[in-house]
Structures are given as C-alpha cells and as structure tokens.
Scaffold this active site. Structure first.
Site, PDB file in Angstrom:
ATOM      1  N   LYS A  74     -15.479  -8.386   4.340  1.00  0.00           N
ATOM      2  CA  LYS A  74     -14.336  -8.762   5.184  1.00  0.00           C
ATOM      3  C   LYS A  74     -14.606  -8.460   6.657  1.00  0.00           C
ATOM      4  O   LYS A  74     -15.226  -7.439   6.981  1.00  0.00           O
ATOM      5  CB  LYS A  74     -13.080  -7.997   4.763  1.00  0.00           C
ATOM      6  CG  LYS A  74     -12.531  -8.367   3.399  1.00  0.00           C
ATOM      7  CD  LYS A  74     -11.271  -7.566   3.133  1.00  0.00           C
ATOM      8  CE  LYS A  74     -10.723  -7.795   1.737  1.00  0.00           C
ATOM      9  NZ  LYS A  74      -9.697  -6.809   1.387  1.00  0.00           N
ATOM     10  N   ARG A 104      -2.682  -6.051  -7.951  1.00  0.00           N
ATOM     11  CA  ARG A 104      -1.508  -6.943  -7.851  1.00  0.00           C
ATOM     12  C   ARG A 104      -1.470  -7.981  -8.948  1.00  0.00           C
ATOM     13  O   ARG A 104      -0.415  -8.388  -9.402  1.00  0.00           O
ATOM     14  CB  ARG A 104      -1.539  -7.688  -6.497  1.00  0.00           C
ATOM     15  CG  ARG A 104      -1.167  -6.841  -5.322  1.00  0.00           C
ATOM     16  CD  ARG A 104      -1.555  -7.530  -4.063  1.00  0.00           C
ATOM     17  NE  ARG A 104      -2.976  -7.852  -4.134  1.00  0.00           N
ATOM     18  CZ  ARG A 104      -3.668  -8.431  -3.196  1.00  0.00           C
ATOM     19  NH1 ARG A 104      -3.096  -8.825  -2.095  1.00  0.00           N
ATOM     20  NH2 ARG A 104      -4.969  -8.657  -3.339  1.00  0.00           N
ATOM     21  N   SER A 141      -3.108  -7.866   2.607  1.00  0.00           N
ATOM     22  CA  SER A 141      -3.488  -7.747   4.024  1.00  0.00           C
ATOM     23  C   SER A 141      -4.004  -9.083   4.532  1.00  0.00           C
ATOM     24  O   SER A 141      -3.789  -9.441   5.692  1.00  0.00           O
ATOM     25  CB  SER A 141      -4.551  -6.665   4.190  1.00  0.00           C
ATOM     26  OG  SER A 141      -4.019  -5.417   3.841  1.00  0.00           O
ATOM     27  N   HIS A 166       0.845  -1.208   0.000  1.00  0.00           N
ATOM     28  CA  HIS A 166       0.000   0.000   0.000  1.00  0.00           C
ATOM     29  C   HIS A 166       0.878   1.256   0.000  1.00  0.00           C
ATOM     30  O   HIS A 166       0.617   2.215  -0.735  1.00  0.00           O
ATOM     31  CB  HIS A 166      -0.887   0.037   1.256  1.00  0.00           C
ATOM     32  CG  HIS A 166      -1.917  -1.042   1.333  1.00  0.00           C
ATOM     33  ND1 HIS A 166      -2.086  -1.849   2.437  1.00  0.00           N
ATOM     34  CD2 HIS A 166      -2.847  -1.464   0.440  1.00  0.00           C
ATOM     35  CE1 HIS A 166      -3.069  -2.705   2.232  1.00  0.00           C
ATOM     36  NE2 HIS A 166      -3.546  -2.498   1.017  1.00  0.00           N
TER      37      HIS A 166
HETATM   38  O1  PNS Z   1      -8.915  -2.966   0.816  1.00  0.00           O
HETATM   39  P1  PNS Z   1     -10.261  -3.414   0.289  1.00  0.00           P
HETATM   40  O2  PNS Z   1     -10.930  -4.324   1.308  1.00  0.00           O
HETATM   41  O3  PNS Z   1     -10.172  -4.058  -1.064  1.00  0.00           O
HETATM   42  O4  PNS Z   1     -11.135  -2.081   0.157  1.00  0.00           O
HETATM   43  C1  PNS Z   1     -12.455  -2.167  -0.304  1.00  0.00           C
HETATM   44  C2  PNS Z   1     -13.209  -0.834  -0.070  1.00  0.00           C
HETATM   45  C3  PNS Z   1     -13.214  -0.472   1.415  1.00  0.00           C
HETATM   46  C4  PNS Z   1     -12.529   0.281  -0.852  1.00  0.00           C
HETATM   47  C5  PNS Z   1     -14.659  -1.060  -0.614  1.00  0.00           C
HETATM   48  O5  PNS Z   1     -15.247  -2.167   0.005  1.00  0.00           O
HETATM   49  C6  PNS Z   1     -15.521   0.164  -0.443  1.00  0.00           C
HETATM   50  O6  PNS Z   1     -15.456   1.063  -1.258  1.00  0.00           O
HETATM   51  N1  PNS Z   1     -16.313   0.194   0.659  1.00  0.00           N
HETATM   52  C7  PNS Z   1     -17.160   1.303   1.012  1.00  0.00           C
HETATM   53  C8  PNS Z   1     -18.602   1.030   0.563  1.00  0.00           C
HETATM   54  C9  PNS Z   1     -18.767   1.289  -0.911  1.00  0.00           C
HETATM   55  O7  PNS Z   1     -18.498   2.375  -1.416  1.00  0.00           O
HETATM   56  N2  PNS Z   1     -19.222   0.247  -1.608  1.00  0.00           N
HETATM   57  C10 PNS Z   1     -19.427   0.307  -3.029  1.00  0.00           C
HETATM   58  C11 PNS Z   1     -18.149  -0.028  -3.774  1.00  0.00           C
HETATM   59  S1  PNS Z   1     -18.458  -0.075  -5.505  1.00  0.00           S
END
Ligand code: PNS
Length: 145
Positions: free
Chosen positions: A41, A90, A127, A17
C-alpha cells in the site's frame, strides 16, 4: 499481564479500528497500536499525523499506547513482550490475507493472532474507502475515530 499489539497501516484510523480496540480491552491488559508499513500500500496520511490522531483518541485510556514501527510486526511484538497480535476481520475477502499473516507470524515466533470480527454496521468501512472519499473531496469525519 496480557499484552497485544494491534498492527496496521491505519491510513487513516477508523471507527472500525477503534471498535476493535474497545472490545479487545476486555481481553487484554494492554494494547499497543503499531503503525506499520504495508509494502502493498501507498500511504497518503503522514505517519506522524496518524500517530498524533490515534494518540489523541486514546489520551484518556492508559491501557492503550501507540507507536510507529518499521520492520516486521513479530519483531515489534517481541520488543514489547507482547504475547498476542490483534486483528479485525470484516468479510470473507479479508480472511485469506489474515490467515496467511497469522500463520506466517505464528511460524516465525509462535505468536498467536486473535481475530475479532468487525461489527456489521462497520463492515463496509475500510481505510481504502476513506482514503478514496478524502481524495475526491468528501468529508470523512464520520468515519474517523
Ligand atoms: O492495515 P494493514 O495494511 O492491513 O496492515 C498490514 C500490516 C502493516 C500489519 C502488515 O503489512 C505488516 O505486518 N507489515 C509489517 C511487515 C511484516 O511483518 N510483514 C510480514 C507479515 S506476515
């Protein structure tokens, strides 16, 4: 001013990151790291600890700020007048997920997602891997930013 948000679970924030943020600093004036919630998650490190760890990492970099947000990433981006969403990819396995998210976020608000590819030497670091190592008693220091 070009502002990007870098959203993620960051559970924990890894050297992969940090590398994305470092490289993206040549593209954007400001980067706001947003610790969000991934509904798929279950986190193990408390959000406040993640916030403190990432803030410490960037204590000498005024162009990077860190916040916890709840709700949608596009709303967080809008609140901060960010024009871009930054994400790292990745491998092929990440690609579909990132494409779907980028398309949804673009559809919702017009926000563009900028993808940087992870350096090959960090491509195996996730992670999820770091959490697993931690939960089985391994030292994870080398993976943390
Ligand atoms: O590190 P991650 O777990 O891949 O991050 C995912 C994250 C937190 C960016 C994604 O789940 C997210 O955007 N969550 C907030 C809710 C949201 O906006 N959902 C719609 C995504 S299209």
């Amino acid at each position: 001013m070009k502002t990007a948000i870098f959203p993620g679970s960051f559970d924990p924030f890894t050297i992969g990151h940090a590398d994305i943020v470092q490289r993206a600093l040549s593209l954007f004036d400001n980067i706001i790291i947003g610790i969000g919630t991934n509904s798929l998650k279950q986190s193990i490190f408390p959000a406040e600890k993640r916030l403190a760890h990432i803030r410490k990492t960037y204590e000498n970099e005024p162009r990077v700020t860190v916040e916890i947000y709840t709700g949608l990433t596009v709303d967080f981006a809008r609140e901060h007048n960010a024009q871009f969403i930054l994400r790292g990819v990745r491998c092929v396995a990440d690609f579909e997920y990132e494409r779907n998210m980028a398309e949804a976020n673009k559809h919702l608000t017009g926000l563009e997602t900028v993808i940087l590819y992870t350096r090959p030497e960090y491509a195996h670091i996730s992670s999820t891997l770091v959490r697993d190592l931690y939960q089985h008693g391994y030292d994870i220091k080398e993976y943390l930013a």
